[in-house]
Enzyme design. Structure first.
Site, mmCIF file in Angstrom:
data_model
loop_
_atom_site.group_PDB
_atom_site.id
_atom_site.type_symbol
_atom_site.label_atom_id
_atom_site.label_comp_id
_atom_site.label_asym_id
_atom_site.label_seq_id
_atom_site.Cartn_x
_atom_site.Cartn_y
_atom_site.Cartn_z
ATOM 1 N N ASP A 199 -8.242 18.277 -15.576
ATOM 2 C CA ASP A 199 -8.442 16.884 -15.960
ATOM 3 C C ASP A 199 -8.017 16.758 -17.417
ATOM 4 O O ASP A 199 -8.679 17.284 -18.316
ATOM 5 C CB ASP A 199 -9.914 16.503 -15.781
ATOM 6 C CG ASP A 199 -10.187 15.031 -16.073
ATOM 7 O OD1 ASP A 199 -9.390 14.403 -16.804
ATOM 8 O OD2 ASP A 199 -11.208 14.509 -15.601
ATOM 9 N N LYS A 247 -8.199 5.315 -19.483
ATOM 10 C CA LYS A 247 -8.543 5.743 -20.823
ATOM 11 C C LYS A 247 -7.311 5.713 -21.741
ATOM 12 O O LYS A 247 -6.725 4.671 -21.955
ATOM 13 C CB LYS A 247 -9.197 7.122 -20.762
ATOM 14 C CG LYS A 247 -10.302 7.263 -19.700
ATOM 15 C CD LYS A 247 -11.381 6.203 -19.802
ATOM 16 C CE LYS A 247 -12.615 6.497 -18.958
ATOM 17 N NZ LYS A 247 -12.397 6.539 -17.502
ATOM 18 N N ARG A 269 0.828 -1.209 0.000
ATOM 19 C CA ARG A 269 0.000 0.000 0.000
ATOM 20 C C ARG A 269 0.862 1.258 0.000
ATOM 21 O O ARG A 269 0.483 2.284 -0.568
ATOM 22 C CB ARG A 269 -0.933 -0.002 1.208
ATOM 23 C CG ARG A 269 -1.695 1.320 1.405
ATOM 24 C CD ARG A 269 -2.854 1.188 2.386
ATOM 25 N NE ARG A 269 -2.467 0.493 3.600
ATOM 26 C CZ ARG A 269 -1.820 1.061 4.640
ATOM 27 N NH1 ARG A 269 -1.476 2.335 4.579
ATOM 28 N NH2 ARG A 269 -1.539 0.344 5.714
ATOM 29 N N TYR A 294 -17.293 15.639 -16.243
ATOM 30 C CA TYR A 294 -17.691 14.233 -16.201
ATOM 31 C C TYR A 294 -18.670 14.007 -15.051
ATOM 32 O O TYR A 294 -18.485 14.509 -13.942
ATOM 33 C CB TYR A 294 -16.439 13.378 -16.046
ATOM 34 C CG TYR A 294 -16.679 11.949 -15.642
ATOM 35 C CD1 TYR A 294 -17.544 11.138 -16.366
ATOM 36 C CD2 TYR A 294 -16.040 11.410 -14.530
ATOM 37 C CE1 TYR A 294 -17.777 9.826 -15.984
ATOM 38 C CE2 TYR A 294 -16.250 10.094 -14.151
ATOM 39 C CZ TYR A 294 -17.129 9.313 -14.885
ATOM 40 O OH TYR A 294 -17.358 8.013 -14.508
#
Length: 386
Positions: free
Chosen positions: A179, A204, A49, A102
């Protein structure tokens, strides 16, 4: 000498493995690391982590390609956005964002983080005066601390002047977050235009193969980076080793893929303009697009995303969305394969009934790297079905 984009994409963070000489760094599919004594770590690695060599390699790539000093990789784009806001804002702070962001970003800020005490205003980012007014007005409890931009925006393909928004944000003591998912680091570098932070859904274009979910934050301010790093570790929404490795692989061909996405999309957008079934084509590569000149200045190409509105209204949009063969009806975007989306009921269902609602006659195309003649033929047969 500064190396070119494609050279950095292939080599940043990708030194051959020192143990075996493997040209491709290995996938460290491990949750923990042996210690040579209590607190005696090997190269700083302790627990997955916190750190992992595969994730570190990806983060080095991301920083190099966006021109930032620090990068952080997360399990998804929304996980990155959530970590960023929690790291840099406190309850009572205010965010000004675009009125066509978005749907997932809007849901996160407006419904999840509002409970935490973050207020927001959604404005037209193409209108600098409106943005400045919203920033100055602030929220009910405090000042605007963050201006949030998507450019090109999802799905209305609006182009925002990043440098102008940086001036507006910085004059008010706020951070500018961009973004950059639709453009990718290959086509646009917001940090070089004045932005403070870049966020990505690496699911993406960066990953590019529809097989790995992820998100990223890139920035250059050391104090802000320390805060983001702490939240990344403390909350733990990090990218898993396999996802990081796959994303690293995808990044190496980003430039080649974006060239093909962009050329295919340009040809398809110009073809769509000739069709009587089409009311409007939203693609920044078209001279008719209101943001075309701005996009040409701040981007190196116009990308692979097109939104289309139909003269036949909602019924026509739904019919086309369900009538293609090569364009797959699906969520997401940015993969090598062409996808089609009906945002009103899919990616942007969360903003139905709000000022961010998407027109019901609109479909969004994520143009892949297939042969463009085949893609046009697929769209033609779908339009002929109307």
């Amino acid at each position: 000498m500064t190396e070119g984009f494609n050279t950095r994409a292939v080599h940043a963070g990708q030194a051959p493995d020192p143990t075996t000489g493997s040209v491709i760094p290995p996938l460290y599919q491990t949750t923990t690391f042996a210690q040579d004594g209590i607190g005696k770590l090997r190269n700083g690695y302790e627990y997955g982590r916190g750190t992992n060599p595969t994730r570190d390699a990806l983060q080095s790539q991301l920083a190099a390609l966006e021109g930032g000093e620090f990068a952080f990789s997360f399990a998804s784009g929304l996980a990155a956005e959530d970590a960023l806001i929690r790291a840099l804002l406190v309850p009572g702070d205010h965010i000004v964002m675009g009125n066509d962001v978005y749907g997932g970003t809007y849901r996160l800020i407006n419904r999840v983080l509002s409970v935490w005490g973050i207020s927001n205003a959604a404005v037209d980012m193409f209108d600098a005066g409106s943005v400045a007014a919203a920033v100055a007005a602030g929220g009910p409890e405090g000042k605007t601390k963050m201006v949030w931009v998507e450019t090109p925006s999802n799905p209305m393909m609006k182009i925002t002047d990043i440098a102008a928004m940086a001036e507006v944000a910085h004059a008010a003591g706020a951070l500018l977050v961009v973004d950059n998912t639709f453009a990718s680091p290959y086509l646009q570098n917001p940090l070089a235009l004045g932005a403070d932070v870049v966020v990505h859904s690496t699911t993406k274009y960066i990953g590019g193969h529809s097989d790995a979910s992820g998100g990223a934050i890139v920035l250059s301010d050391a104090e802000a980076a320390e805060k983001v790093g702490f939240v990344q570790f403390a909350v733990g929404a990090v990218s898993a080793p396999m996802e990081a490795w796959l994303t690293t692989r995808g990044l190496k061909t980003l430039g080649v893929r974006m060239d093909r996405h962009s050329s295919n999309a340009q040809e398809i957008a110009e073809w769509l303009l000739t069709r009587p079934e089409v009311e409007r084509v939203l693609y920044p590569g078209l001279p008719s697009h209101p943001g075309h000149e701005l996009a040409a200045r701040q981007m190196r190409g116009f990308g692979g995303m097109i939104s289309v509105q139909f003269t036949g209204g909602e019924a026509a949009a739904r019919k086309v969305a369900e009538s293609t063969h090569l364009f797959t009806l699906a969520e997401s975007l940015g993969g090598i394969e062409s996808l089609m989306n009906y945002p009103s009921e899919m990616t942007h269902a969360s903003v139905k009934g709000t000022e961010l609602a998407v027109p019901v006659n609109l479909i969004r195309l994520s143009v892949g790297i297939e042969d463009v003649a085949d893609l046009i033929a697929d769209l033609e047969q779908a339009l002929n079905s109307l």
